[in-house]
Enzyme design. Structure first.
Site, PDB file in Angstrom:
ATOM      1  N   HIS A  88       0.865  -1.185   0.000  1.00  0.00           N
ATOM      2  CA  HIS A  88       0.000   0.000   0.000  1.00  0.00           C
ATOM      3  C   HIS A  88       0.893   1.223   0.000  1.00  0.00           C
ATOM      4  CE1 HIS A  88      -4.137   1.519   0.680  1.00  0.00           C
ATOM      5  NE2 HIS A  88      -3.518   2.563   1.212  1.00  0.00           N
ATOM      6  N   ASP A 107     -13.767   3.770   7.343  1.00  0.00           N
ATOM      7  CA  ASP A 107     -12.722   4.382   6.520  1.00  0.00           C
ATOM      8  C   ASP A 107     -13.320   4.993   5.254  1.00  0.00           C
ATOM      9  OD1 ASP A 107      -9.973   5.063   5.866  1.00  0.00           O
ATOM     10  OD2 ASP A 107     -10.198   3.620   4.251  1.00  0.00           O
ATOM     11  N   ARG A 151     -12.369  13.509   4.951  1.00  0.00           N
ATOM     12  CA  ARG A 151     -11.036  14.129   5.051  1.00  0.00           C
ATOM     13  C   ARG A 151     -10.642  14.775   3.730  1.00  0.00           C
ATOM     14  NH1 ARG A 151      -7.592   9.328   6.046  1.00  0.00           N
ATOM     15  NH2 ARG A 151      -5.857  10.752   5.872  1.00  0.00           N
ATOM     16  N   SER A 154      -6.317   4.753   8.738  1.00  0.00           N
ATOM     17  CA  SER A 154      -7.003   4.500   7.472  1.00  0.00           C
ATOM     18  C   SER A 154      -6.351   3.312   6.750  1.00  0.00           C
ATOM     19  CB  SER A 154      -6.922   5.766   6.607  1.00  0.00           C
ATOM     20  OG  SER A 154      -7.256   5.493   5.272  1.00  0.00           O
ATOM     21  N   LYS A 199      -7.805  -1.005   6.894  1.00  0.00           N
ATOM     22  CA  LYS A 199      -8.133  -1.710   5.635  1.00  0.00           C
ATOM     23  C   LYS A 199      -7.274  -2.966   5.482  1.00  0.00           C
ATOM     24  CE  LYS A 199      -7.555   1.776   2.557  1.00  0.00           C
ATOM     25  NZ  LYS A 199      -7.723   3.125   3.079  1.00  0.00           N
TER      26      LYS A 199
END
Ligand code: URA
Length: 450
Positions: A82, A161, A168, A183, A187
């Site tokens: 990620h 999220d 956000r 966040s 996930k």
């Protein structure tokens, strides 16, 4: 407990308890605490920060807002990657099939465009028919069959999220270490990853502008990851300039397709400076990340071996086949996708040409990212739809020598107004110099869990 007390406690620099954080996230997800209160709280967190215990509690609360993927029975190693977000940052689309081709399983739960940065889900959805809202059952089946599956948060998995991310994005509260940590890791835990490579970006086009800030984010991610039982390696990578040669949703998918072409790996070395013309920086970062995924999955002893395995696999063409297979598995039409390559572009087009002779010394990723929002690549408001065929092709990158009039960028916008709005920003993103600019490293540092 009242939301307003939690907001004021954080506003005044207090430490929130796990119960208070859980109350806020539960109330927000359930619709009892309105957006405006959560936006105020997010702004308080942005300015006051959170300590390690609060960050871990926030991650857990977000994770508990929904179910988790049940990947029991699927043989691992389950390794994902990620990024904290960048411009032209498309490594996930190459890495997922590459990792799968080398025996890893990548359960990838990604996000949408956030601020000026692109989103994996928006890129994938530019492929007609491609579905990123997989049910847990579909996610399992595709992962087991293809070796990777790509989905977004649903109303069942980490709904907090999905809601907070969108809020956000439009309230100036993206660049917060605890909010980014929670966040990402909520996930990643929900998707079932056992191990994770994180690309933490720093520089003009990243949420963290300085290496030192990015390192703080990296430490927050590795520490919170350890508390959740996820093994993590972080690479700090530069985001001064867009990565690769395309910025845009379908444009980036197209660049990834070119990077999966075995013919682009004809050379005999494993230096990392491989791949199609214009994508050397993208492939340098991709191969370093891929090597770390293989190390975490027990397939490579060190990064040099991992890189070599990645290049060999790219040369075999297997990751490319898996990419097409995944398009089919997730609802897209591979034949139609292939027919769209090189032609799927928004109708409004413009060119940016060099104003003078010299070296390109900088292409400011932040300005390019914001021009991308104007073009329709990203969003101004949370409900906005993105334009799949808008974006920018960079024909030249910093360090290139140009003559006045040389083509630097081709730009496609969803309409004429969008195009006009973006062109000024793109022109301002370019800087020239008389002498070649110093070559800056793409990979600053590797950080591991203690
Ligand atoms: N990526 C995420 O998933 N969340 C963030 O907050 C930033 C980048």
């Amino acid at each position: 407990m009242r939301a307003v007390d939690i907001i004021t406690a954080k506003r005044d620099g207090g430490e929130l308890s796990g119960e208070e954080i859980a109350f806020l996230i539960k109330g927000f997800t359930g619709g009892e605490i309105p957006d405006y209160q959560v936006a105020a709280w997010a702004m308080a967190v942005f300015f006051r920060g959170m300590n390690a215990a609060e960050t871990a509690a926030l991650t857990e609360a977000m994770l508990d807002s929904g179910g988790r993927m049940d990947l029991s029975g699927i043989p691992g190693p389950l390794v994902d990657k990620h990024s904290t977000g960048g411009v032209g940052d498309k490594t996930s689309l190459i890495l997922a099939p590459l990792a799968a081709s080398l025996g890893l399983r990548d359960p990838m739960m990604s996000g949408r465009a956030l601020g000026h940065t692109g989103g994996t889900l928006d890129k994938l959805e530019s492929i007609p028919g491609y579905r990123t809202g997989l049910s847990p059952q579909e996610f399992r089946e595709i992962l087991a069959r293809d070796g990777f599956a790509m989905t977004g948060q649903t109303k069942d998995t980490v709904p907090a999220d999905r809601l907070l991310y969108a809020l956000r994005d439009v309230t100036g509260t993206v660049e917060s270490i605890p909010l980014i940590t929670a966040s990402i890791l909520s996930k990643k835990k929900a998707e079932g990853a056992e191990a994770l490579v994180l690309d933490v970006k720093y520089g003009a086009g990243a949420f963290m502008k300085e290496g030192a800030e990015a390192e703080k984010l990296a430490r927050s991610l590795t520490n919170t990851g350890a508390a959740l039982g996820i093994r993590i390696i972080v690479l700090l990578t530069s985001m001064e300039e867009p990565l690769g040669r395309m910025v845009g949703n379908f444009l980036e998918v197209e660049e990834c397709w070119a990077c999966l072409d075995p013919a682009a790996y004809g050379g005999a070395d494993d230096s990392g400076a491989q791949g199609p013309a214009g994508s050397a920086d993208l492939m340098e970062v991709t191969l370093e990340l891929g090597a770390r995924m293989l190390m975490l999955g027990g397939k490579a002893a060190h990064s040099a071996q991992g890189r070599l395995l990645c290049v060999e696999s790219l040369r075999s063409g297997k990751p490319r086949e898996l990419f097409l297979q995944n398009i089919k598995s997730q609802g897209g039409d591979p034949e139609r996708f292939l027919a769209m390559l090189g032609t799927y572009r928004s109708p409004h087009r413009a060119e940016i040409r060099a104003e003078r002779e010299g070296y390109i010394s900088r292409i400011d990723a932040w300005k390019v990212g914001h021009a991308g929002i104007s073009l329709g690549v990203g969003r101004n408001r949370s409900g906005d739809t993105v334009s799949p065929a808008a974006g920018i092709e960079l024909h030249r990158k910093s360090g290139d020598r140009v003559k006045a009039g040389d083509l630097i960028m081709t730009v496609w916008g969803k309409d004429k107004t969008a195009l006009d709005a973006a062109l000024g920003g793109l022109g301002a993103a370019l800087e020239y110099a008389e002498t070649p600019p110093p070559r800056t490293a793409r990979i600053l540092k590797e950080i591991r869990q203690d």
